[in-house]
Design a protein around this motif. Structure first.
Motif, PDB file in Angstrom:
ATOM      1  N   ILE A  36     -11.709  -8.174  -3.013  1.00 41.72           N
ATOM      2  CA  ILE A  36     -10.733  -7.725  -2.030  1.00 41.72           C
ATOM      3  C   ILE A  36     -11.149  -6.393  -1.424  1.00 41.72           C
ATOM      4  O   ILE A  36     -10.721  -6.042  -0.319  1.00 41.72           O
ATOM      5  N   VAL A  37     -11.999  -5.629  -2.104  1.00 42.45           N
ATOM      6  CA  VAL A  37     -12.549  -4.376  -1.575  1.00 42.45           C
ATOM      7  C   VAL A  37     -13.943  -4.607  -1.008  1.00 42.45           C
ATOM      8  O   VAL A  37     -14.283  -4.119   0.076  1.00 42.45           O
ATOM      9  N   PRO A  40     -14.257  -6.659   2.793  1.00 40.19           N
ATOM     10  CA  PRO A  40     -14.067  -5.865   4.008  1.00 40.19           C
ATOM     11  C   PRO A  40     -15.030  -4.698   4.132  1.00 40.19           C
ATOM     12  O   PRO A  40     -15.456  -4.355   5.235  1.00 40.19           O
ATOM     13  N   ALA A 124      -4.151 -12.620   2.338  1.00 46.45           N
ATOM     14  CA  ALA A 124      -3.929 -11.286   1.775  1.00 46.45           C
ATOM     15  C   ALA A 124      -2.578 -10.730   2.194  1.00 46.45           C
ATOM     16  O   ALA A 124      -1.869 -10.112   1.393  1.00 46.45           O
ATOM     17  N   SER A 128       0.454  -9.989  -0.415  1.00 48.79           N
ATOM     18  CA  SER A 128       0.930  -8.603  -0.523  1.00 48.79           C
ATOM     19  C   SER A 128       2.443  -8.542  -0.361  1.00 48.79           C
ATOM     20  O   SER A 128       3.125  -7.801  -1.076  1.00 48.79           O
ATOM     21  N   THR A 170      -6.619 -12.697  -6.302  1.00 49.50           N
ATOM     22  CA  THR A 170      -5.745 -12.534  -5.142  1.00 49.50           C
ATOM     23  C   THR A 170      -4.788 -13.715  -5.030  1.00 49.50           C
ATOM     24  O   THR A 170      -3.642 -13.568  -4.611  1.00 49.50           O
ATOM     25  N   PHE A 261      -2.737  -2.557  -1.818  1.00 50.69           N
ATOM     26  CA  PHE A 261      -4.144  -2.734  -1.464  1.00 50.69           C
ATOM     27  C   PHE A 261      -4.345  -3.945  -0.557  1.00 50.69           C
ATOM     28  O   PHE A 261      -5.097  -3.907   0.413  1.00 50.69           O
ATOM     29  N   LEU A 262      -3.656  -5.037  -0.873  1.00 47.51           N
ATOM     30  CA  LEU A 262      -3.789  -6.247  -0.069  1.00 47.51           C
ATOM     31  C   LEU A 262      -3.220  -6.050   1.329  1.00 47.51           C
ATOM     32  O   LEU A 262      -3.789  -6.536   2.313  1.00 47.51           O
ATOM     33  N   THR A 265      -5.627  -3.996   3.506  1.00 53.75           N
ATOM     34  CA  THR A 265      -6.797  -4.802   3.834  1.00 53.75           C
ATOM     35  C   THR A 265      -6.473  -5.833   4.908  1.00 53.75           C
ATOM     36  O   THR A 265      -7.224  -6.004   5.876  1.00 53.75           O
ATOM     37  N   ARG A 268      -5.988  -4.293   8.448  1.00 55.16           N
ATOM     38  CA  ARG A 268      -7.246  -3.860   9.065  1.00 55.16           C
ATOM     39  C   ARG A 268      -8.057  -5.057   9.556  1.00 55.16           C
ATOM     40  O   ARG A 268      -8.679  -5.011  10.630  1.00 55.16           O
ATOM     41  N   MET A 269      -8.049  -6.144   8.816  1.00 59.12           N
ATOM     42  CA  MET A 269      -8.791  -7.332   9.220  1.00 59.12           C
ATOM     43  C   MET A 269      -8.158  -7.992  10.446  1.00 59.12           C
ATOM     44  O   MET A 269      -8.861  -8.491  11.327  1.00 59.12           O
TER      45      MET A 269
END
Length: 276
Positions: A36-37, A40, A124, A128, A170, A261-262, A265, A268-269
């Protein structure tokens, strides 16, 4: 990849270092395999290096799966020592997850890179929201399902995880938690599932990317060895710190950390997907 500079390679290695440290901690803490880190981070690094947008997500996903093979072994062992892995569930789920991984990896190797971005961001974001908004029960009890239902859950988890380049956490962590499993056992079991996803997934991405023009140096298909070599020692080392944190942080705080965190992410995606 033609025209890539030494500076771009150094930048890729630097991003890989940061992704390795953060991904390792998250692997042990959240059972997510670090993908997940890592996905991206590599995606954005390759984009800045001038790589073909159609290939960036595939290389990020394939490389992430290769690192997850080792990260999941390290974090899974740590959780096993603490008795946080449900071995019966693992035996029941493993064949169906493997089937899903094969399907998802083959799809990921041939569909448009934008499809992988959309899958990654959508899943994600949904996960989340579930982890942040839904309150876990104080004394969770696992729900019982028939084997066909567990098979469906396994195929879904394997397919989506292989298309996202993640270790199963995830999808597996919120799914198992929703089904009544304690969050720590969900994290521990999902960490072990990462190996079942990472190994066949990485091999298939490496095979489907053979002969593809425009890949970065030191790549075998869609798996970049430079990034993998940098990331693997860091994720395996720092995953043990994550395991310790997972068993010392309250369940609610663990769910909120995972969800936050999800969410970041996913947002941003989506920005990248629609701006492109």
């Amino acid at each position: 990849m033609e025209g890539i500079t030494t500076a771009a390679l150094i930048e890729l290695a630097a991003v890989a270092i940061g992704a390795g440290v953060a991904g390792g901690i998250l692997a042990g803490l959240l059972g997510v395999g670090g993908g997940i880190v890592i996905v991206p981070a590599l995606y954005f690094a390759l984009t800045l290096a001038g790589m073909d947008p159609e290939l960036t997500m595939k290389v990020a996903v394939g490389t992430s799966l290769a690192t997850i093979v080792f990260t999941s072994l390290a974090s899974g062992l740590g959780h096993h020592r603490r008795g946080a892995i449900d071995t019966d569930l693992l035996k029941l789920w493993a064949p169906w997850i493997l089937l899903g991984v094969v399907a998802g990896s083959l799809l990921g190797g041939y569909v448009s890179g934008n499809v992988l971005i959309a899958v990654f961001a959508t899943v994600a974001l949904a996960v989340s929201a579930d982890m942040i908004l839904r309150k876990g029960r104080a004394d969770p009890e696992p729900k019982g399902f028939s084997r066909p239902v567990w098979a469906l859950f396994g195929v879904f988890t394997g397919t989506i995880s292989a298309m996202m380049g993640i270790g199963g956490g995830t999808i597996g962590v919120p799914l198992l938690n929703f089904l009544g499993y304690d969050i720590r056992r969900a994290v521990g079991t999902s960490a072990a599932i990462g190996f079942i996803i990472g190994l066949p997934g990485a091999l298939i991405y490496a095979a489907t990317g053979q002969g593809q023009a425009g890949l970065p140096p030191f790549s075998i298909g869609y798996v970049n060895l430079l990034a993998a070599v940098v990331i693997i020692p860091l994720t395996t080392t720092f995953s043990q710190l994550g395991v310790k944190l997972a068993h010392s942080i309250p369940r609610r705080a663990l769910r909120l950390a995972f969800g936050a965190f999800l969410l970041l992410t996913a947002l941003r995606m989506f920005v990248d997907l629609f701006s492109g």
